[in-house]
Write an enzyme that holds these catalytic residues in place. Sequence first.
Site, PDB file in Angstrom:
ATOM      1  N   ASP A   6       0.883  -1.164   0.000  1.00 24.57           N
ATOM      2  CA  ASP A   6       0.000   0.000   0.000  1.00 24.57           C
ATOM      3  C   ASP A   6       0.923   1.217   0.000  1.00 24.57           C
ATOM      4  O   ASP A   6       1.515   1.561   1.025  1.00 24.57           O
ATOM      5  CB  ASP A   6      -0.889  -0.038   1.257  1.00 24.57           C
ATOM      6  CG  ASP A   6      -1.636   1.272   1.489  1.00 24.57           C
ATOM      7  OD1 ASP A   6      -1.604   2.145   0.600  1.00 24.57           O
ATOM      8  OD2 ASP A   6      -2.261   1.401   2.568  1.00 24.57           O
ATOM      9  N   LYS A  68       2.979  11.560  -3.688  1.00 28.21           N
ATOM     10  CA  LYS A  68       2.059  10.702  -4.441  1.00 28.21           C
ATOM     11  C   LYS A  68       1.122  11.555  -5.313  1.00 28.21           C
ATOM     12  O   LYS A  68       0.699  11.130  -6.384  1.00 28.21           O
ATOM     13  CB  LYS A  68       1.252   9.854  -3.452  1.00 28.21           C
ATOM     14  CG  LYS A  68       0.302   8.868  -4.101  1.00 28.21           C
ATOM     15  CD  LYS A  68      -0.293   7.956  -3.063  1.00 28.21           C
ATOM     16  CE  LYS A  68      -1.431   7.131  -3.586  1.00 28.21           C
ATOM     17  NZ  LYS A  68      -1.999   6.255  -2.549  1.00 28.21           N
ATOM     18  N   GLU A 145      -7.174   0.757  -4.581  1.00 35.92           N
ATOM     19  CA  GLU A 145      -7.201   0.755  -3.109  1.00 35.92           C
ATOM     20  C   GLU A 145      -8.565   0.348  -2.530  1.00 35.92           C
ATOM     21  O   GLU A 145      -8.608  -0.509  -1.630  1.00 35.92           O
ATOM     22  CB  GLU A 145      -6.795   2.143  -2.579  1.00 35.92           C
ATOM     23  CG  GLU A 145      -5.305   2.397  -2.754  1.00 35.92           C
ATOM     24  CD  GLU A 145      -4.918   3.862  -2.595  1.00 35.92           C
ATOM     25  OE1 GLU A 145      -5.750   4.683  -2.190  1.00 35.92           O
ATOM     26  OE2 GLU A 145      -3.747   4.181  -2.890  1.00 35.92           O
ATOM     27  N   ASP A 167     -12.645   6.364   2.652  1.00 37.63           N
ATOM     28  CA  ASP A 167     -11.190   6.379   2.875  1.00 37.63           C
ATOM     29  C   ASP A 167     -10.719   7.798   3.189  1.00 37.63           C
ATOM     30  O   ASP A 167     -10.637   8.651   2.308  1.00 37.63           O
ATOM     31  CB  ASP A 167     -10.500   5.844   1.600  1.00 37.63           C
ATOM     32  CG  ASP A 167      -8.981   5.788   1.737  1.00 37.63           C
ATOM     33  OD1 ASP A 167      -8.447   6.326   2.719  1.00 37.63           O
ATOM     34  OD2 ASP A 167      -8.336   5.204   0.851  1.00 37.63           O
TER      35      ASP A 167
END
Length: 345
Positions: A6, A68, A145, A167
Amino acid sequence: MLIGIDLGTTNSLVACFRNGKAEIIPNRLGENLTPSVVSVDSKGTVYVGRSAKERAMLHPLESASVFKRSMGTDREYVLGGWKLRAEELSSLVLRSLKEDAESYLGQPVTDAIISVPAYFNDLQRKATKRAGELAGLNVVRIINEPTAAAIAHGMMEQKDSRYLVFDLGGGTFDVSILELYNPIMEVHAIAGDNFIGGEDFTDVLYNLFLESAGIAPENLDLKTRSEIRKNAENCKCAFSHSNEVMMCCAVNGQMHILRLSFEEYERACAPLLDRLRKPIERSLRDAGVSLNEIDQIVLVGGATRSPVVRKFVAKLFGRIPSFGINPDEAVAIGAALQCGMKSRD
Ligand code: AMP
């Protein structure tokens, strides 16, 4: 050996499938979460994870985080005279995870399944794959994800079902609606806000503290500012097991104290909670489903540990979300389960 990774905005995790189950692999410090932070000094020494996060406080110009967000772009980060793109910075995090996995498992790690946000486009997915290759990993699959999180929560073992994955990470919020028509799992709708996350919930405490102490933020030096923020972060997490927190910080030689109840903190978070509501409504609208057609709500991301967020979700959905798995480990566990499925073809 195949591992599941992850590669998160704030933290990354590595996991594997061994002895019939998914297992999180701790890093060299014995911690499950490795901060996705890289720091490089002028001699070219590279720091990754906690050491980089700590170094970043005193050497912010030689350190990079939340890269990211720039995956698949040409943006260059200049760290201590070294120029690095997001995929190169990510490859340093991946290499560190690979090494930790190798020393934990006592065998070479060659292959990986890496998770990416469901909204990542082709360029961002290719950049993630390249980051893996730069780290010496053969990336056998890129997994979404929310799909990984739903797998971790047992979605594949259900009959046809519909999940909502909520999330909330350090700096981003993603809502996904997944549908399973066994054995096909589909991401049906995605929505999100790229500029809200756990850090904003820390800022609420940080600002309340400065307000109560009567201090203007521009009068603080870098060190004091990061100390107050660290303190605010600790107090935010303390609400997970306490109804009242006390924040104490010395500013210019004078001690300031803020006592805050959970209710006061919750009230101060109301504008943030309001912003969380919008992407949820949008995702349901896009998927053409109503709240009561959702079979399970899965919480992902460290910030969903917050009781303020949990209470908000429970109230909004009128039910208790699934708490079975650590919210910050669900995606890695799902990636590891996917490793198990892949090995058994
Ligand atoms: P992630 O990007 O998923 O690792 O999430 C990181 C965010 O989760 C950070 O903003 C943390 O402060 C936040 N977080 C972790 N544990 C807690 C907790 N117990 N209460 C509130 N926020 C938390």
